[in-house]
Write a protein that holds these residues in place. Structure first.
Motif, mmCIF file in Angstrom:
data_model
loop_
_atom_site.group_PDB
_atom_site.id
_atom_site.type_symbol
_atom_site.label_atom_id
_atom_site.label_comp_id
_atom_site.label_asym_id
_atom_site.label_seq_id
_atom_site.Cartn_x
_atom_site.Cartn_y
_atom_site.Cartn_z
ATOM 1 N N TYR A 28 -7.992 68.056 28.943
ATOM 2 C CA TYR A 28 -9.265 67.449 29.320
ATOM 3 C C TYR A 28 -10.395 68.278 28.723
ATOM 4 C CZ TYR A 28 -6.397 65.049 32.816
ATOM 5 O OH TYR A 28 -5.434 64.301 33.447
ATOM 6 N N CYS A 29 -11.257 67.628 27.954
ATOM 7 C CA CYS A 29 -12.345 68.314 27.258
ATOM 8 C C CYS A 29 -13.692 67.752 27.679
ATOM 9 C CB CYS A 29 -12.192 68.164 25.746
ATOM 10 S SG CYS A 29 -10.638 68.811 25.099
ATOM 11 N N ASP A 30 -14.674 68.618 27.756
ATOM 12 C CA ASP A 30 -16.034 68.207 28.082
ATOM 13 C C ASP A 30 -16.573 67.348 26.941
ATOM 14 O OD1 ASP A 30 -18.723 67.968 28.700
ATOM 15 O OD2 ASP A 30 -18.921 70.042 29.365
ATOM 16 N N SER A 31 -16.893 66.098 27.251
ATOM 17 C CA SER A 31 -17.357 65.158 26.223
ATOM 18 C C SER A 31 -18.689 65.564 25.616
ATOM 19 C CB SER A 31 -17.468 63.750 26.810
ATOM 20 O OG SER A 31 -18.338 63.747 27.936
ATOM 21 N N ALA A 32 -19.422 66.458 26.296
ATOM 22 C CA ALA A 32 -20.723 66.892 25.787
ATOM 23 C C ALA A 32 -20.606 68.101 24.864
ATOM 24 C CB ALA A 32 -21.657 67.224 26.952
ATOM 25 N N GLU A 46 -3.957 67.886 19.181
ATOM 26 C CA GLU A 46 -3.585 66.624 18.535
ATOM 27 C C GLU A 46 -2.456 66.835 17.532
ATOM 28 O OE1 GLU A 46 -7.833 64.216 18.876
ATOM 29 O OE2 GLU A 46 -7.338 65.249 16.995
ATOM 30 N N GLY A 47 -2.450 67.991 16.872
ATOM 31 C CA GLY A 47 -1.354 68.292 15.960
ATOM 32 C C GLY A 47 -0.018 68.410 16.667
ATOM 33 N N LEU A 48 -0.077 68.734 17.952
ATOM 34 C CA LEU A 48 1.132 68.826 18.781
ATOM 35 C C LEU A 48 1.420 67.516 19.518
ATOM 36 C CD1 LEU A 48 0.420 72.389 20.242
ATOM 37 C CD2 LEU A 48 2.202 71.795 18.594
ATOM 38 N N LYS A 49 0.686 66.464 19.155
ATOM 39 C CA LYS A 49 0.853 65.127 19.751
ATOM 40 C C LYS A 49 0.534 65.108 21.245
ATOM 41 C CE LYS A 49 2.437 63.865 15.726
ATOM 42 N NZ LYS A 49 1.546 63.155 14.772
ATOM 43 N N LEU A 50 -0.394 65.957 21.638
ATOM 44 C CA LEU A 50 -0.785 66.025 23.041
ATOM 45 C C LEU A 50 -1.910 65.042 23.319
ATOM 46 C CD1 LEU A 50 -0.590 67.575 25.785
ATOM 47 C CD2 LEU A 50 -2.336 69.123 24.894
ATOM 48 N N ARG A 51 -1.887 64.439 24.469
ATOM 49 C CA ARG A 51 -2.942 63.515 24.869
ATOM 50 C C ARG A 51 -4.211 64.295 25.193
ATOM 51 N NH1 ARG A 51 -3.044 59.826 30.352
ATOM 52 N NH2 ARG A 51 -4.695 58.382 29.733
ATOM 53 N N VAL A 52 -5.312 63.940 24.531
ATOM 54 C CA VAL A 52 -6.598 64.600 24.740
ATOM 55 C C VAL A 52 -7.576 63.614 25.345
ATOM 56 C CG1 VAL A 52 -8.527 65.817 23.647
ATOM 57 C CG2 VAL A 52 -6.195 66.154 22.773
ATOM 58 N N LEU A 53 -8.156 63.976 26.478
ATOM 59 C CA LEU A 53 -9.085 63.095 27.188
ATOM 60 C C LEU A 53 -10.474 63.719 27.201
ATOM 61 C CD1 LEU A 53 -6.784 62.270 30.237
ATOM 62 C CD2 LEU A 53 -7.174 60.853 28.232
ATOM 63 N N GLN A 54 -11.466 62.926 26.812
ATOM 64 C CA GLN A 54 -12.858 63.356 26.873
ATOM 65 C C GLN A 54 -13.430 62.942 28.226
ATOM 66 O OE1 GLN A 54 -14.347 65.151 24.504
ATOM 67 N NE2 GLN A 54 -12.603 65.077 23.098
ATOM 68 N N VAL A 55 -13.896 63.905 28.998
ATOM 69 C CA VAL A 55 -14.392 63.624 30.345
ATOM 70 C C VAL A 55 -15.723 64.340 30.557
ATOM 71 C CG1 VAL A 55 -12.054 63.338 31.250
ATOM 72 C CG2 VAL A 55 -13.153 65.585 31.338
ATOM 73 N N ASP A 56 -16.395 64.007 31.654
ATOM 74 C CA ASP A 56 -17.664 64.680 31.923
ATOM 75 C C ASP A 56 -17.422 65.976 32.704
ATOM 76 O OD1 ASP A 56 -17.313 63.990 34.643
ATOM 77 O OD2 ASP A 56 -18.489 62.161 34.422
ATOM 78 N N THR A 57 -18.453 66.801 32.760
ATOM 79 C CA THR A 57 -18.340 68.116 33.395
ATOM 80 C C THR A 57 -17.974 68.007 34.863
ATOM 81 O OG1 THR A 57 -19.991 69.009 31.869
ATOM 82 C CG2 THR A 57 -19.556 70.271 33.863
ATOM 83 N N ARG A 58 -18.467 66.986 35.522
ATOM 84 C CA ARG A 58 -18.198 66.842 36.954
ATOM 85 C C ARG A 58 -16.702 66.683 37.222
ATOM 86 N NH1 ARG A 58 -21.661 62.434 40.049
ATOM 87 N NH2 ARG A 58 -20.624 61.125 38.491
ATOM 88 N N ARG A 59 -16.017 65.953 36.347
ATOM 89 C CA ARG A 59 -14.572 65.790 36.547
ATOM 90 C C ARG A 59 -13.855 67.120 36.320
ATOM 91 N NH1 ARG A 59 -10.463 61.327 33.781
ATOM 92 N NH2 ARG A 59 -8.621 61.962 34.978
ATOM 93 N N LEU A 60 -14.282 67.863 35.311
ATOM 94 C CA LEU A 60 -13.680 69.170 35.067
ATOM 95 C C LEU A 60 -13.904 70.111 36.251
ATOM 96 C CD1 LEU A 60 -14.718 69.716 31.341
ATOM 97 C CD2 LEU A 60 -12.463 69.075 32.186
ATOM 98 N N ASP A 61 -15.091 70.023 36.861
ATOM 99 C CA ASP A 61 -15.408 70.859 38.022
ATOM 100 C C ASP A 61 -14.482 70.576 39.194
ATOM 101 O OD1 ASP A 61 -17.457 72.051 36.640
ATOM 102 O OD2 ASP A 61 -19.044 70.864 37.558
ATOM 103 N N GLY A 62 -13.912 69.366 39.241
ATOM 104 C CA GLY A 62 -12.976 69.027 40.307
ATOM 105 C C GLY A 62 -11.575 69.557 40.058
ATOM 106 N N MET A 63 -11.302 69.962 38.819
ATOM 107 C CA MET A 63 -9.976 70.462 38.463
ATOM 108 C C MET A 63 -9.918 71.986 38.443
ATOM 109 S SD MET A 63 -9.165 68.037 35.178
ATOM 110 C CE MET A 63 -9.233 66.244 35.255
ATOM 111 N N ALA A 64 -11.044 72.618 38.174
ATOM 112 C CA ALA A 64 -11.093 74.065 38.000
ATOM 113 C C ALA A 64 -12.412 74.575 38.566
ATOM 114 C CB ALA A 64 -10.959 74.416 36.518
#
Length: 252
Positions: A28-32, A46-64
């Motif tokens: 999960y990456c900060d879209s900003a 992406e080179g490792l075929k991993l799913r990358v999601l662009q999310v906002d900071t508020r969602r990241l704050d809920g995970m960490a």
């Protein structure tokens, strides 16, 4: 199905991707944020075929922890907390070098100790289940990948575990301020378990009494104590230095 948790920060996530990419489920990456550091991490994922999601900071704050994740969070397989000490020792190809931490409750200190242990080639970090911080998300971030590379073994009774190490002919040495022999003059064997306490409190009485030997790090300045991670680095690298010197002399 294996349990998962979140890790955060560029160092911790990059280390996990390089060490065990299959254990990473999503990034999960900060879209900003689109700076070179973020682009490099996304390219690696992406080179490792991993799913990358662009999310906002508020969602990241809920995970960490808010403001601490650096804009990147990964969902990963949970780190194995319960590694068998007996199995680990049985599989070693060289004399054991262990670090036991007595009452370290600050996550930054534990994370730094894991980094030091990894750098010094320490085979495991041992700590009690109670009165210890455990492998929290902050510990994993500060460890910068060492939480995956160095076994962290949580034990019910530290003193009993130390006695069991002694039964395996592993010399148990406590580092304590102002007590025991000078580190650089002390005679230390190859198979070794260093025991360090939390800064300020030091080793608990029972832990100290269980040690085969006590040594002190010589302090030449005005400060009275060292951070436990700094002290860990000094004693572990001194052990490695002696092993290298012995090997250079033709020793085992």
């Amino acid at each position: 199905m294996s349990s998962t948790n979140f890790i955060h920060g560029f160092h911790a996530i990059t280390a996990r991707l390089r060490l065990d990419a299959n254990s990473v489920h999503e990034l999960y990456c900060d879209s900003a944020r689109a700076d070179p550091r973020m682009r490099d991490l996304v390219k690696l994922a992406e080179g490792l075929k991993l799913r990358v999601l662009q999310v906002d900071t508020r969602r990241l704050d809920g995970m960490a922890p808010p403001g601490r994740h650096q804009g990147v969070v990964a969902r990963v397989d949970a780190v194995r907390l319960h590694v068998s000490l007996d199995d680990l020792l049985d599989e070693l190809k060289e004399s054991p070098l262990l670090l036991a931490l007595d009452g370290v409750q600050d996550p930054h200190n534990l994370g730094a100790c894991l980094r030091v242990a990894d750098a010094a080639g320490c085979h495991a970090v041992i700590a009690p289940k109670d009165r210890a911080v455990g492998l929290s998300a902050t510990v994993i971030k500060v460890a910068c990948g060492a939480a995956d590379s160095v076994p962290y073994i949580a034990v019910t009774n530290l003193a009993r575990t130390l006695r069991e190490l002694k039964e395996r002919n592993i010399w148990v040495v406590g580092a304590d301020l102002g007590v025991g022999e000078d580190l650089y003059a002390a005679d230390l064997p190859g198979a070794l378990a260093w025991v360090l306490g939390a800064e300020g409190e030091g080793l608990r009485r029972l832990t100290r009494e269980t040690c085969d030997q006590l040594v002190k790090i010589p302090m030449l300045g005005q400060v009275e104590s060292l951070n436990v991670s700094v002290a860990s680095g000094i004693v572990l690298f001194e052990s490695r230095r002696r092993r290298s010197a012995k090997a250079g002399d033709g020793g085992a």
